[in-house]
Motif scaffolding. Structure first.
Motif, PDB file in Angstrom:
ATOM      1  N   THR A 285       0.816  -1.207   0.000  1.00  0.00           N
ATOM      2  CA  THR A 285       0.000   0.000   0.000  1.00  0.00           C
ATOM      3  C   THR A 285       0.851   1.259   0.000  1.00  0.00           C
ATOM      4  OG1 THR A 285      -1.704  -1.198   1.203  1.00  0.00           O
ATOM      5  CG2 THR A 285      -1.863   1.201   1.201  1.00  0.00           C
ATOM      6  N   GLU A 286       1.896   1.290   0.805  1.00  0.00           N
ATOM      7  CA  GLU A 286       2.729   2.493   0.882  1.00  0.00           C
ATOM      8  C   GLU A 286       3.376   2.802  -0.465  1.00  0.00           C
ATOM      9  OE1 GLU A 286       6.465   4.516   3.300  1.00  0.00           O
ATOM     10  OE2 GLU A 286       5.981   2.414   3.672  1.00  0.00           O
ATOM     11  N   LEU A 287       3.916   1.804  -1.112  1.00  0.00           N
ATOM     12  CA  LEU A 287       4.532   2.003  -2.424  1.00  0.00           C
ATOM     13  C   LEU A 287       3.489   2.482  -3.426  1.00  0.00           C
ATOM     14  CD1 LEU A 287       6.951   1.846  -4.328  1.00  0.00           C
ATOM     15  CD2 LEU A 287       6.460  -0.590  -4.630  1.00  0.00           C
ATOM     16  N   SER A 288       2.313   1.892  -3.402  1.00  0.00           N
ATOM     17  CA  SER A 288       1.239   2.296  -4.312  1.00  0.00           C
ATOM     18  C   SER A 288       0.838   3.744  -4.087  1.00  0.00           C
ATOM     19  CB  SER A 288       0.012   1.403  -4.127  1.00  0.00           C
ATOM     20  OG  SER A 288       0.337   0.078  -4.421  1.00  0.00           O
ATOM     21  N   LEU A 289       0.730   4.144  -2.834  1.00  0.00           N
ATOM     22  CA  LEU A 289       0.345   5.525  -2.519  1.00  0.00           C
ATOM     23  C   LEU A 289       1.424   6.520  -2.947  1.00  0.00           C
ATOM     24  CD1 LEU A 289      -1.297   5.017   0.995  1.00  0.00           C
ATOM     25  CD2 LEU A 289      -2.457   5.548  -1.170  1.00  0.00           C
ATOM     26  N   LEU A 290       2.678   6.161  -2.748  1.00  0.00           N
ATOM     27  CA  LEU A 290       3.764   7.059  -3.157  1.00  0.00           C
ATOM     28  C   LEU A 290       3.801   7.226  -4.673  1.00  0.00           C
ATOM     29  CD1 LEU A 290       6.534   5.803  -0.716  1.00  0.00           C
ATOM     30  CD2 LEU A 290       5.578   8.128  -0.780  1.00  0.00           C
ATOM     31  N   ARG A 291       3.659   6.129  -5.404  1.00  0.00           N
ATOM     32  CA  ARG A 291       3.628   6.210  -6.862  1.00  0.00           C
ATOM     33  C   ARG A 291       2.455   7.051  -7.326  1.00  0.00           C
ATOM     34  NH1 ARG A 291       3.856   0.331  -9.227  1.00  0.00           N
ATOM     35  NH2 ARG A 291       4.064   1.470 -11.164  1.00  0.00           N
ATOM     36  N   ALA A 292       1.294   6.820  -6.729  1.00  0.00           N
ATOM     37  CA  ALA A 292       0.094   7.560  -7.118  1.00  0.00           C
ATOM     38  C   ALA A 292       0.249   9.048  -6.817  1.00  0.00           C
ATOM     39  CB  ALA A 292      -1.126   6.993  -6.391  1.00  0.00           C
ATOM     40  N   GLU A 293       0.852   9.382  -5.681  1.00  0.00           N
ATOM     41  CA  GLU A 293       1.030  10.794  -5.341  1.00  0.00           C
ATOM     42  C   GLU A 293       1.967  11.481  -6.325  1.00  0.00           C
ATOM     43  OE1 GLU A 293       2.127  13.855  -1.695  1.00  0.00           O
ATOM     44  OE2 GLU A 293       2.246  11.703  -1.327  1.00  0.00           O
ATOM     45  N   ALA A 294       3.042  10.816  -6.720  1.00  0.00           N
ATOM     46  CA  ALA A 294       3.963  11.404  -7.697  1.00  0.00           C
ATOM     47  C   ALA A 294       3.229  11.676  -9.008  1.00  0.00           C
ATOM     48  CB  ALA A 294       5.160  10.484  -7.929  1.00  0.00           C
ATOM     49  N   LEU A 295       2.468  10.709  -9.476  1.00  0.00           N
ATOM     50  CA  LEU A 295       1.710  10.901 -10.714  1.00  0.00           C
ATOM     51  C   LEU A 295       0.652  11.978 -10.569  1.00  0.00           C
ATOM     52  CD1 LEU A 295       1.249   7.202 -11.850  1.00  0.00           C
ATOM     53  CD2 LEU A 295       2.652   8.949 -12.942  1.00  0.00           C
ATOM     54  N   GLN A 296       0.005  12.020  -9.417  1.00  0.00           N
ATOM     55  CA  GLN A 296      -1.043  13.020  -9.173  1.00  0.00           C
ATOM     56  C   GLN A 296      -0.465  14.430  -9.175  1.00  0.00           C
ATOM     57  OE1 GLN A 296      -4.426  12.187  -8.682  1.00  0.00           O
ATOM     58  NE2 GLN A 296      -4.683  14.361  -9.061  1.00  0.00           N
ATOM     59  N   LEU A 297       0.679  14.613  -8.522  1.00  0.00           N
ATOM     60  CA  LEU A 297       1.307  15.934  -8.497  1.00  0.00           C
ATOM     61  C   LEU A 297       1.627  16.409  -9.909  1.00  0.00           C
ATOM     62  CD1 LEU A 297       3.649  15.461  -5.416  1.00  0.00           C
ATOM     63  CD2 LEU A 297       1.852  17.203  -5.631  1.00  0.00           C
ATOM     64  N   VAL A 298       2.172  15.530 -10.714  1.00  0.00           N
ATOM     65  CA  VAL A 298       2.498  15.888 -12.099  1.00  0.00           C
ATOM     66  C   VAL A 298       1.216  16.141 -12.883  1.00  0.00           C
ATOM     67  CG1 VAL A 298       3.527  15.060 -14.244  1.00  0.00           C
ATOM     68  CG2 VAL A 298       4.701  14.679 -12.076  1.00  0.00           C
ATOM     69  N   GLY A 299       0.265  15.234 -12.770  1.00  0.00           N
ATOM     70  CA  GLY A 299      -0.994  15.376 -13.505  1.00  0.00           C
ATOM     71  C   GLY A 299      -1.745  16.646 -13.150  1.00  0.00           C
ATOM     72  N   ASP A 300      -1.769  16.996 -11.868  1.00  0.00           N
ATOM     73  CA  ASP A 300      -2.456  18.219 -11.437  1.00  0.00           C
ATOM     74  C   ASP A 300      -1.794  19.455 -12.036  1.00  0.00           C
ATOM     75  OD1 ASP A 300      -4.186  16.694  -9.949  1.00  0.00           O
ATOM     76  OD2 ASP A 300      -3.318  17.230  -7.998  1.00  0.00           O
ATOM     77  N   ARG A 301      -0.476  19.446 -12.125  1.00  0.00           N
ATOM     78  CA  ARG A 301       0.225  20.615 -12.672  1.00  0.00           C
ATOM     79  C   ARG A 301       0.019  20.728 -14.178  1.00  0.00           C
ATOM     80  NH1 ARG A 301       4.554  19.734  -8.366  1.00  0.00           N
ATOM     81  NH2 ARG A 301       3.532  20.815  -6.643  1.00  0.00           N
ATOM     82  N   VAL A 302      -0.006  19.610 -14.859  1.00  0.00           N
ATOM     83  CA  VAL A 302      -0.291  19.634 -16.299  1.00  0.00           C
ATOM     84  C   VAL A 302      -1.720  20.130 -16.518  1.00  0.00           C
ATOM     85  CG1 VAL A 302      -0.597  18.204 -18.358  1.00  0.00           C
ATOM     86  CG2 VAL A 302       1.388  17.858 -16.886  1.00  0.00           C
ATOM     87  N   ALA A 303      -2.668  19.629 -15.744  1.00  0.00           N
ATOM     88  CA  ALA A 303      -4.068  20.041 -15.882  1.00  0.00           C
ATOM     89  C   ALA A 303      -4.235  21.521 -15.559  1.00  0.00           C
ATOM     90  CB  ALA A 303      -4.953  19.187 -14.972  1.00  0.00           C
ATOM     91  N   ALA A 304      -3.552  22.006 -14.518  1.00  0.00           N
ATOM     92  CA  ALA A 304      -3.649  23.427 -14.162  1.00  0.00           C
ATOM     93  C   ALA A 304      -3.138  24.307 -15.299  1.00  0.00           C
ATOM     94  CB  ALA A 304      -2.875  23.706 -12.882  1.00  0.00           C
ATOM     95  N   LEU A 305      -2.074  23.887 -15.924  1.00  0.00           N
ATOM     96  CA  LEU A 305      -1.546  24.670 -17.048  1.00  0.00           C
ATOM     97  C   LEU A 305      -2.510  24.625 -18.224  1.00  0.00           C
ATOM     98  CD1 LEU A 305       0.711  26.433 -18.081  1.00  0.00           C
ATOM     99  CD2 LEU A 305       1.837  24.389 -18.910  1.00  0.00           C
ATOM    100  N   ALA A 306      -3.104  23.480 -18.461  1.00  0.00           N
ATOM    101  CA  ALA A 306      -4.057  23.363 -19.569  1.00  0.00           C
ATOM    102  C   ALA A 306      -5.262  24.275 -19.352  1.00  0.00           C
ATOM    103  CB  ALA A 306      -4.505  21.918 -19.721  1.00  0.00           C
ATOM    104  N   ARG A 307      -5.641  24.502 -18.094  1.00  0.00           N
ATOM    105  CA  ARG A 307      -6.775  25.380 -17.773  1.00  0.00           C
ATOM    106  C   ARG A 307      -6.398  26.856 -17.791  1.00  0.00           C
ATOM    107  NH1 ARG A 307      -7.410  21.377 -13.784  1.00  0.00           N
ATOM    108  NH2 ARG A 307      -6.453  22.762 -12.276  1.00  0.00           N
ATOM    109  N   SER A 308      -5.099  27.150 -17.702  1.00  0.00           N
ATOM    110  CA  SER A 308      -4.680  28.552 -17.595  1.00  0.00           C
ATOM    111  C   SER A 308      -4.762  29.261 -18.939  1.00  0.00           C
ATOM    112  CB  SER A 308      -3.256  28.648 -17.038  1.00  0.00           C
ATOM    113  OG  SER A 308      -2.323  28.365 -18.047  1.00  0.00           O
TER     114      SER A 308
END
Length: 182
Positions: free
Chosen positions: A133-156
């Motif tokens: 679970t810990e490894l899965s959560l860390l991987r997901a958080e890394a992807l989420q941080l990147v994905g959120d920043r890409v999405a924020a730029l796409a909305r800007s």
């Protein structure tokens, strides 16, 4: 229960160390081997030899096998990467994505990242997602941080003005995300 204890430059079985201490020592040895010789060289036998214990010690501390040991190494890498990605937050979406890319590249070029990133991008060598679970959560958080920043730029509204740099940053992270997920 066997424990590891350092004595005259090597580790010996002892009842004075905790199970967590034994795991930590074995993980450190595995990292040294990984840094020096690469992923395929990290075996229970090599780790036992590096630490100076019997070949039975690593499986005792990592009953999930080599994948469990490698999963511990990957968690170290993901913790450091996530820490860097969190620190990349900036007021503007473009600046945040650029800093995210910069932080990822700095991690990849660091001694820690250069050693661990190839492992982090090889899920076939890591425990299955549902087993760690810990490894899965860390991987997901890394992807989420990147994905959120890409999405924020796409909305800007700055997207058109900086389309070329945006596409380059987005492409780098998309490739990383797909490689990590596969």
């Amino acid at each position: 229960m066997s424990r590891l204890r350092k004595k005259k430059g090597s580790y010996q079985l002892s009842a004075t160390r905790s199970q967590g201490e034994g795991r930590r020592i074995l993980v450190e040895a595995a990292f040294e081997i990984l840094s020096r010789e690469g992923l395929e060289a990290v075996t229970f036998g090599a780790v036992a030899k590096q630490v100076g214990v019997t070949r039975a010690a690593p499986p005792h501390h990592f009953p999930g096998g080599r994948r469990e040991l490698l999963g511990e190494l990957a968690k170290i890498g993901f913790r450091h990467l996530v820490e860097r990605l969190r620190a990349a937050d900036r007021p503007s979406a473009e600046a945040a994505l650029r800093e995210t890319g910069r932080q990822f590249l700095q991690f990849a070029r660091s001694e820690l990242g250069a050693s661990l990133l190839p492992l982090m991008l090889r899920p076939d060598h890591l425990p299955p997602i549902d087993e760690d679970t810990e490894l899965s959560l860390l991987r997901a958080e890394a992807l989420q941080l990147v994905g959120d920043r890409v999405a924020a730029l796409a909305r800007s509204r700055d997207l058109e003005r900086n389309a070329a740099s945006t596409v380059i940053c987005w492409a780098r992270f998309t490739i990383w995300a797909f490689v990590t997920i596969i």
